[in-house]
Design a protein around this motif. Structure first.
Motif, PDB file in Angstrom:
ATOM      1  N   THR A   1      27.167 -43.731  49.871  1.00 40.21           N
ATOM      2  CA  THR A   1      27.644 -45.011  49.343  1.00 40.21           C
ATOM      3  C   THR A   1      29.077 -44.818  48.847  1.00 40.21           C
ATOM      4  O   THR A   1      29.306 -44.194  47.808  1.00 40.21           O
TER       5      THR A   1
ATOM      6  N   PHE B   1      31.211 -50.156  45.926  1.00 41.56           N
ATOM      7  CA  PHE B   1      30.788 -51.551  46.019  1.00 41.56           C
ATOM      8  C   PHE B   1      32.036 -52.374  46.300  1.00 41.56           C
ATOM      9  O   PHE B   1      32.929 -52.497  45.451  1.00 41.56           O
TER      10      PHE B   1
ATOM     11  N   TYR C   1      27.863 -53.148  49.634  1.00 39.36           N
ATOM     12  CA  TYR C   1      28.106 -51.718  49.471  1.00 39.36           C
ATOM     13  C   TYR C   1      28.617 -51.141  50.788  1.00 39.36           C
ATOM     14  O   TYR C   1      27.982 -51.319  51.837  1.00 39.36           O
TER      15      TYR C   1
ATOM     16  N   GLU D   1      33.773 -55.402  46.253  1.00 42.35           N
ATOM     17  CA  GLU D   1      33.570 -56.675  45.576  1.00 42.35           C
ATOM     18  C   GLU D   1      33.998 -57.860  46.433  1.00 42.35           C
ATOM     19  O   GLU D   1      33.364 -58.916  46.391  1.00 42.35           O
TER      20      GLU D   1
END
Length: 812
Positions: A757, A760, A767, A762
């Motif tokens: 990962t 994130f 993700y 935005e």
């Protein structure tokens, strides 16, 4: 060949199938679920024919010829020798089988008939089929008897042994004889499967104009309007008698750190009954109207029905998502509510609940009487306002069931902390009802039109009902309203045709293949896009990947969408904390303020105002996902697809539903079903990652396991290339991509590879992940915190090759 239930051995596939039917009473139909039971084989089947074919193909030894060829018979050598002792053995075997199988054969036939009725087949057609089958079986029995006598006894028809054989055939009861009428079927089902019969109740009387057939004139006659009530106490007793209720009951362990279910909320912990009596019965009711006639036909609206269902919050959310755990309580004409109100419909419900509150019911599992009451009532906003005696127009001055805010305050007050947001209380509501009783000429007092009979219960009051519905408030309200405004803004960058092209051609992933939204129409005065709830949800969470290339990250219109998505992810989370509730409250304030700043000429909907009460409702009753209307409205489909007698439609549908529920609750496959796709038996030492599986479940690497293309567990499908969230580290979820799906020792295992990962993102509200070449990780689906899998997706921008996982809830 071993039986998967009792582990006894059979010498042939046909013998094993016969054993399952006669000894264990398994019946053909949609509820049939058979496991192979042979060593190392985890296949399961929904029909006896598929089971036979599998045994013949994979497990049949060379000692017997294939049963599919029709050549094998357990009495073949006996009939050839025709020795008296052998003939006697045949007779004794026939007598034993007759005594053992008669009941189970009837059960099997009744199961098939119940499946026909549940599929919407009319009673006249069911009667025709049953009568035809009765004649066919009678002819087959006669032919079989004559064939046996002719080949075994030839000219010796007057012997004692021959007469015994004839008697055996005569005692073989035709299974369709006791099922050849609606009355006989109803009687059989009630006795065998403990059908809870609906009761016809009078709701009121009125004058109606009817034609006199003798005189040809039209006369005024008194007509009694009726509704169907299914006794709650009888339904509860039936539920707790079932062996499946033991597995579904969860232990109510309080947790101050997280909110997972209703027992974690402050309402439950401070409740005078539920907090003190450990095993108290927690009833969650639901009310809604639905159309059973052709929505485009002339009878549209005439046969609009209202239904009250209930579920038990004693069962975990996993089990309450099953339609079999949504029980019918009352079925009535919607127009009768307008004529007479809800008092008469709710009266028998309240009467039963009062008995449950004071005397309780005996639950065999606990060996004692247990009390209970209504814990919450859910439904859409209009339904709850109608049920609770509040104003049914959301243009009214006071149209919120939670507070006394005026309609104009909805545009300026965005938090319950505001001095203008006065929450309703028991005392306040009682005073309003009394004032309405003193002055009935008033239309309403602070939105209260009349008293609700549910408030006469000891442990329930409408002002302490905190259930809200994400489905109607967001997916059929706020979400579509704000997406329509955003798409109007996008028309400055692309045309409507290009916008719809992106919506129709975007790759939503395998999980959303049935929920893809249709082209949107931005014309008209309506506030929605013409989508249903699941289409709206699918579109809403994928809009960032679809249109993120058209705007910059600091665009305020885009910021408004991202705030809404954060709100949606929190309210859809199955597990929350008190801190997230506080964060949600601030997100809602920021969202509403930004909306009014960007679109001062547009008004916030009443559903925007209802949203400000969500944080408190979550703190009171836990995740509101467990009280939304999505699964309850799925229950309507049973009534919509039935062939109906419109002469007394509520009675027809209620009887059909109760017979169906009795049939479903006696089938173990309803509650313990694992559906799998095509697969094959493989040895773990021949599989990549086999050593990881061997270590995870503590089995030898030489053991045979089932590798399948896909498997469905608790409503979620798992197949290669999908992604699961295995854990969360440092507030960042760790995703794993499924490589293979295995069935080992009746467990569904996922062999996965971890993904990295990155961050994130935005702007895309997703993700960003990358693939890693690390070792395999094995997961048991029963231990996943977030059981619903994800799909790997890409943005619509052609030059962007990044991989994204779009969250459907807040992952922490």
């Amino acid at each position: 060949m071993k039986c998967f239930i009792c582990k006894c051995d059979s010498d042939a596939p046909n013998s094993l199938v016969k054993h399952l039917k006669l000894i264990h009473g398994l019946c053909s139909g949609r509820t049939l679920h058979i496991k192979c039971g042979q060593v190392g084989c985890s296949r399961s089947f929904g029909s006896f024919s598929g089971f036979r074919k599998h045994l013949n193909r994979c497990h049949l030894s060379g000692l017997f010829e294939s049963v599919e060829d029709g050549e094998f018979s357990p009495y073949k050598n006996v009939l050839d020798t025709r020795d008296a002792r052998d003939v006697e053995m045949v007779t004794e075997s026939l007598e034993a089988d007759t005594a053992l199988s008669s009941t189970n054969i009837v059960n099997s036939c009744a199961s098939v008939i119940s499946d026909m009725e549940a599929a919407g087949v009319g009673q006249s057609l069911v009667n025709s089929v049953v009568i035809s089958m009765e004649e066919i079986v009678k002819d087959i029995q006669h032919h079989a008897k004559e064939t046996v006598i002719k080949n075994v006894f030839s000219s010796e028809r007057d012997t004692v042994m021959c007469k015994k054989v004839e008697a055996c055939f005569e005692e073989l009861e035709n299974p369709f004889t006791i099922l050849n009428s609606e009355y006989k079927r109803s009687k059989f089902l009630s006795g065998k499967w403990e059908t809870v019969k609906p009761i016809e109740c009078v709701i009121g009387s009125r004058f109606d104009t009817r034609r006199n057939k003798k005189t040809g004139t039209y006369d005024q006659v008194v007509v009694q309007d009726k509704f169907m009530y299914v006794p709650i106490l009888s339904t509860l007793e039936s539920i707790f008698k079932s062996p499946y209720s033991t597995e579904m009951l969860k232990s109510s362990t309080f947790d101050d750190s997280t909110l997972k279910d209703i027992y974690d909320g402050s309402f439950f912990k401070g409740h005078p009954l539920f907090s003190t009596e450990k095993h108290s019965v927690q009833i969650q009711m639901f009310y809604d109207d639905f159309e059973v006639a052709n929505p485009l036909g002339s009878k549209r609206g005439i046969y609009k029905l209202g239904a009250i269902y209930f579920t038990l919050r004693n069962f975990s959310p996993k089990w309450n998502s099953l339609l079999a755990n949504i029980h019918l309580c009352a079925l009535f004409h919607a127009q009768d509510v307008k004529r007479y109100g809800f008092s008469e419909i709710l009266a028998p419900i309240v009467r039963d609940i009062r008995v449950l509150e004071t005397d309780g019911i005996f639950i065999p599992l606990y060996g004692c009487h247990v009390h209970g009451s209504i814990v919450q009532v859910t439904g859409d906003n209009l339904g709850l306002h109608s049920l609770f005696g509040l104003v049914e127009s959301f243009s009214a001055r006071y149209c919120c069931r939670f507070c006394l805010a005026e309609k104009d305050d909805f545009q300026t007050e965005f938090s319950e902390d505001s001095s203008k947001i006065v929450l309703r209380t028991k005392e306040m509501h009682t005073a309003h009802c009394q004032e309405m009783a003193y002055n009935p000429s008033l239309p309403h007092i602070f939105g209260v039109k009349r008293s609700c009979i549910l408030n006469s219960l000891m442990f329930f009051h409408t002002t302490e009902n905190f259930s809200v519905d994400v489905m109607h408030d967001i997916f059929e309200g706020i979400g579509q309203y704000e997406l329509k405004i955003l798409f109007e803004y996008f028309k400055e960058h692309i045309t409507l045709e290009e916008l719809n092209l992106r919506i129709l051609t975007f790759d939503y992933g395998f999980m959303e293949r049935n929920n893809r939204p249709v082209a949107v129409n931005l014309c008209g005065e309506s506030n929605d896009l013409g989508l249903n709830a699941v289409q709206s949800w699918c579109l809403l969470k994928n809009v960032p990947l679809m249109f993120g290339d058209l705007v910059t990250s600091d665009n305020p219109h885009w910021r408004l969408l991202l705030l809404l998505l954060q709100i949606v992810n929190i309210v859809l989370s199955p597990m929350l904390t008190q801190g997230l509730c506080v964060y949600l409250k601030h997100l809602i304030v920021d969202h509403h303020k930004l909306f009014k700043k960007l679109y001062p000429q547009k008004k916030l909907l009443p559903k925007h105002h209802f949203l400000i009460h969500y944080p408190r409702c979550i703190q009171k009753i836990g995740p509101v996902l467990h009280s939304w209307c999505m699964r309850y409205e799925g229950k309507h489909n049973f009534f919509k697809k039935q062939l109906k007698s419109f002469k007394n439609i509520t009675k027809t549908l209620a009887k059909k539903h109760q017979n169906y529920m009795a049939h479903v609750w006696q089938a173990s496959s309803t509650f313990n079903r694992l559906d799998i796709g095509p697969g094959k038996m493989v040895s773990l030492n021949m599989v990549k990652g086999g050593s990881d599986i061997s270590e995870a479940v503590q089995v030898s690497r030489e053991v045979q396991v089932m590798k399948v293309n896909w498997a469905k567990h608790s409503g979620f499908i798992y197949c290669p290339h999908l992604v699961i969230c295995g854990k969360v580290e440092s507030e960042m979820p760790v995703f794993y991509q499924i490589k293979s799906v295995f069935i080992v020792k009746d467990k569904l295992l996922l062999l996965t590879l971890p993904l990295c990962t990155v961050t994130f993102h935005e702007h895309f509200h997703a993700y960003e992940v990358t693939k890693m070449m690390q070792g395999f990780v094995v997961f048991d689906v029963n231990h996943l915190c977030y059981p619903k899998p994800f799909a790997i997706q890409m943005s619509y921008e052609a030059n962007d090759t990044a991989l994204f996982v779009v969250p459907y809830c807040y992952l922490w």
